[in-house]
Design an enzyme around this catalytic site. Structure first.
Site, PDB file in Angstrom:
ATOM      1  N   SER A 255       0.761  -0.874   0.101  1.00 32.66           N
ATOM      2  CA  SER A 255       0.205  -0.162  -0.500  1.00 32.66           C
ATOM      3  C   SER A 255       0.860   1.430   0.100  1.00 32.66           C
ATOM      4  O   SER A 255       0.274   2.806  -0.485  1.00 32.66           O
ATOM      5  CB  SER A 255      -1.141   0.171   1.452  1.00 32.66           C
ATOM      6  OG  SER A 255      -2.012  -0.710   1.199  1.00 32.66           O
TER       7      SER A 255
ATOM      8  N   HIS B 251       0.188   4.829   4.424  1.00 31.11           N
ATOM      9  CA  HIS B 251      -0.222   5.482   3.216  1.00 31.11           C
ATOM     10  C   HIS B 251       0.214   6.820   3.304  1.00 31.11           C
ATOM     11  O   HIS B 251       0.278   6.712   2.189  1.00 31.11           O
ATOM     12  CB  HIS B 251      -1.766   4.702   3.969  1.00 31.11           C
ATOM     13  CG  HIS B 251      -2.293   3.276   3.273  1.00 31.11           C
ATOM     14  ND1 HIS B 251      -3.681   3.770   3.096  1.00 31.11           N
ATOM     15  CD2 HIS B 251      -2.348   2.780   3.215  1.00 31.11           C
ATOM     16  CE1 HIS B 251      -3.621   1.873   3.050  1.00 31.11           C
ATOM     17  NE2 HIS B 251      -2.664   1.296   2.883  1.00 31.11           N
TER      18      HIS B 251
END
Length: 196
Positions: A127, A178
């Site tokens: 991610s 993230h």
């Protein structure tokens, strides 16, 4: 830009780096998911990002978590995102710069997670690298408009907002991974996009 019309063979031909990344993370997932395979648990235990082990000098764990996934859904979502948003950047940047951007953003995210999370924190997944790709796109949207049109800019920003919202409301997500993946992509974008 983000609509995929290629067949399987032409996709591999035109986007070899994206294809290779998906192949590697799929093989690793299958290998670690089936614990009867040789060295399955050792591979997983030595590949995930565990801050305590990084502190003891196992610095490869700043890279390897990018290719490990905890569930089929996790692997599928990250692979699907890479299939949608990776090819255009691989074409714009070229193979080498795409690899630098993808791995670089993931490593920046993993370093941030190491520095800012507790020593007993562990993580895995691509991610941070995926958000890094969005960071490069966001840079293009605002500072390299010659590389992306307005309709694709709107798609990028919409998907990014959805991704950020999901980051904060989904359980078990590495929020720092993230956010710093996105920041990593923004930081890497200027040199990667120079002379493009």
């Amino acid at each position: 830009m983000f609509v995929r019309t290629e067949n399987f063979k032409s996709f591999i031909h035109y986007y070899p780096v994206v294809s290779l990344i998906i192949l590697i993370q799929t093989i690793i997932f299958i290998w670690t998911a089936f614990t009867f395979l040789p060295y399955s648990s050792e591979l997983l235990n030595n590949g995930i990002g565990t801050n305590l082990y990084i502190a003891y000098g196992e610095y490869w764990r700043l890279v390897t978590p990018i290719f490990f996934h905890g569930s089929f859904g996790h692997l599928f979502f990250n692979s699907f995102s890479l299939i949608l948003f990776g090819p255009a950047l691989e074409q714009i940047l070229g193979k080498t710069r795409f690899i630098i951007g993808y791995l670089g953003a993931g490593i920046i995210a993993n370093v941030a997670v190491y520095l800012l999370e507790a020593l007993n924190y562990s993580h895995l997944g691509a991610s941070g690298s995926i958000f890094g790709l969005f960071g490069i796109y966001v840079y293009m949207v605002y500072l390299r408009k010659d590389l992306i049109d307005s309709s694709n800019s709107q798609i990028v920003l919409t998907i990014l907002v959805i991704g950020l919202v999901m980051t904060f409301i989904s359980p078990g997500v590495s929020i720092l991974g993230h956010i710093f993946g996105l920041i990593g992509g923004l930081l890497l974008a200027p040199p990667l996009l120079s002379k493009r």
